[in-house]
Scaffold this motif. Structure first.
Motif, short mmCIF file in Angstrom:
data_model
loop_
_atom_site.label_atom_id
_atom_site.label_comp_id
_atom_site.label_asym_id
_atom_site.label_seq_id
_atom_site.Cartn_x
_atom_site.Cartn_y
_atom_site.Cartn_z
N MET A 43 3.70 13.19 -5.60
CA MET A 43 3.35 13.36 -4.18
C MET A 43 2.01 12.68 -3.86
SD MET A 43 4.17 14.51 -1.22
CE MET A 43 5.48 15.71 -1.52
N GLN A 44 1.02 12.88 -4.75
CA GLN A 44 -0.28 12.25 -4.53
C GLN A 44 -0.17 10.73 -4.56
OE1 GLN A 44 -2.94 13.91 -7.46
NE2 GLN A 44 -3.42 15.70 -6.21
N THR A 45 0.70 10.22 -5.44
CA THR A 45 0.91 8.77 -5.53
C THR A 45 1.49 8.24 -4.23
OG1 THR A 45 1.30 8.96 -7.90
CG2 THR A 45 2.01 6.92 -6.83
N ILE A 46 2.47 8.98 -3.68
CA ILE A 46 3.10 8.58 -2.42
C ILE A 46 2.09 8.59 -1.28
CG2 ILE A 46 4.84 9.22 -0.69
CD1 ILE A 46 6.54 10.31 -2.99
N ASP A 47 1.29 9.66 -1.22
CA ASP A 47 0.28 9.76 -0.15
C ASP A 47 -0.76 8.65 -0.26
OD1 ASP A 47 1.52 11.97 0.87
OD2 ASP A 47 0.22 13.43 -0.15
N LYS A 48 -1.16 8.33 -1.50
CA LYS A 48 -2.14 7.28 -1.70
C LYS A 48 -1.57 5.93 -1.31
CE LYS A 48 -5.32 5.35 -5.13
NZ LYS A 48 -5.79 5.41 -6.55
N SER A 49 -0.31 5.70 -1.66
CA SER A 49 0.35 4.44 -1.31
C SER A 49 0.48 4.30 0.20
CB SER A 49 1.74 4.40 -1.95
OG SER A 49 2.44 3.24 -1.55
N ARG A 50 0.82 5.40 0.87
CA ARG A 50 0.95 5.40 2.33
C ARG A 50 -0.41 5.14 2.99
NH1 ARG A 50 3.87 10.52 4.68
NH2 ARG A 50 5.57 9.51 3.53
N ALA A 51 -1.47 5.75 2.46
CA ALA A 51 -2.82 5.56 3.01
C ALA A 51 -3.27 4.12 2.84
CB ALA A 51 -3.79 6.52 2.33
N ASN A 52 -2.99 3.54 1.67
CA ASN A 52 -3.35 2.15 1.42
C ASN A 52 -2.57 1.21 2.34
OD1 ASN A 52 -5.16 2.83 -0.61
ND2 ASN A 52 -3.67 2.61 -2.25
N GLY A 53 -1.30 1.52 2.52
CA GLY A 53 -0.47 0.71 3.41
C GLY A 53 -0.95 0.77 4.85
N LEU A 54 -1.33 1.98 5.30
CA LEU A 54 -1.86 2.14 6.65
C LEU A 54 -3.18 1.39 6.82
CD1 LEU A 54 -1.88 3.41 9.47
CD2 LEU A 54 -2.89 5.47 8.46
N ALA A 55 -4.03 1.45 5.79
CA ALA A 55 -5.33 0.76 5.85
C ALA A 55 -5.12 -0.75 5.97
CB ALA A 55 -6.16 1.08 4.62
N ARG A 56 -4.19 -1.30 5.19
CA ARG A 56 -3.91 -2.73 5.26
C ARG A 56 -3.32 -3.12 6.62
NH1 ARG A 56 -2.07 -1.81 -0.09
NH2 ARG A 56 0.08 -1.68 0.65
N PHE A 57 -2.43 -2.28 7.12
CA PHE A 57 -1.81 -2.55 8.42
C PHE A 57 -2.85 -2.51 9.53
CE2 PHE A 57 0.43 -1.04 12.27
CZ PHE A 57 1.38 -2.06 12.40
N THR A 58 -3.73 -1.50 9.50
CA THR A 58 -4.78 -1.37 10.51
C THR A 58 -5.73 -2.56 10.47
OG1 THR A 58 -4.67 1.05 10.35
CG2 THR A 58 -6.65 0.11 11.36
N SER A 59 -6.11 -2.98 9.26
CA SER A 59 -6.99 -4.14 9.12
C SER A 59 -6.34 -5.38 9.71
CB SER A 59 -7.30 -4.38 7.64
OG SER A 59 -7.98 -3.28 7.08
N LEU A 60 -5.03 -5.52 9.49
CA LEU A 60 -4.31 -6.68 10.01
C LEU A 60 -4.26 -6.65 11.54
CD1 LEU A 60 -2.82 -9.18 9.04
CD2 LEU A 60 -0.71 -7.82 8.98
#
Length: 232
Positions: A1-18
């Motif tokens: 679960m923590q891995t999924i949440d971390k992956s989602r947070a990283n994906g959101l951060a990259r998307f927001t930066s873009l």
């Protein structure tokens, strides 16, 4: 679960930066196109003549074309990055018409100062919208009513009153409304990502997500110039 949440947070951060990268590039491109047209004497003369002779009709036509390209970008966002990008560039090029007068009316110093102030306002409002726990979707109806009211009063003033004092009030209202729109659109990035994650065209979706932020920035910039340009 923590891995999924971390992956989602990283994906959101990259998307927001873009999204914000595209926003910055979009504003810069808008300014460059507006400046290029302003430097072309023949083309800028035609555009300025249309603005002065038939301001309401001219504005409606330009906005209709620009928003037509926005609709195209939305339609292509889940299918083709290339076509989304082309639609995005055409939207910015069309909308750049509204930026032409600033290169005639204001000094380079005033434009630079307005850009700096707008950037600060934009960053602060974006940070508030992105990190607040409050659900800003409740603002949607109020903001839309405010925007429609501003457009209606602006048209009435252009056609009937031609009042500089009323125009001042309109510009102040524009800044206030778009301050809230920046926060609203910043928070909306999270919702867009949640709906789009896993999509093969996430870059195109980020491009479309930046459109509202570009419009927010431009509206605040133009209103600040109208109020404070040339140390007025």
């Amino acid at each position: 679960m923590q891995t999924i949440d971390k992956s989602r947070a990283n994906g959101l951060a990259r998307f927001t930066s873009l999204v914000y990268l595209y926003t910055g590039l979009g504003v810069a491109f808008w300014l460059l196109v507006a400046n290029a047209i302003a430097r072309n004497a023949a083309l800028s003369k035609v555009v300025m003549s249309g603005m002065v002779s038939h301001p309401v009709i001219f504005s409606i036509v330009i906005m209709a074309v620009a928003f037509g390209f926005i609709s195209m970008a939305n339609a292509f966002a889940t299918r083709s990055y290339f076509m989304t990008f082309i639609s995005y560039v055409l939207f910015l090029t069309t909308f750049a018409v509204f930026g032409i007068p600033i290169f005639y009316a204001y000094s380079a110093q005033s434009i630079t100062q307005a850009l700096v102030v707008t950037s600060v306002i934009f960053i602060v409002s974006s940070l508030f919208g992105y990190f607040t726990k409050k659900d800003l979707t409740t603002w949607s109806r109020t903001l839309l009513i405010g925007l429609i009211s501003i457009i209606a009063v602006s048209i009435i003033n252009l056609v009937f009153f031609k009042s500089s004092l009323l125009m001042l009030g309109i510009n102040i209202a524009v800044i206030v409304v778009f301050l809230f729109y920046i926060a609203f659109d910043a928070q909306n990035i999270k919702r867009i990502y949640e709906q789009a994650q896993g999509s093969e065209t996430l870059g195109a979706i980020a491009l479309v997500a930046s459109i509202n932020l570009v419009l927010d920035f431009i509206n605040v910039l133009l209103s600040l110039l109208s109020i404070f340009g040339n140390n007025n």
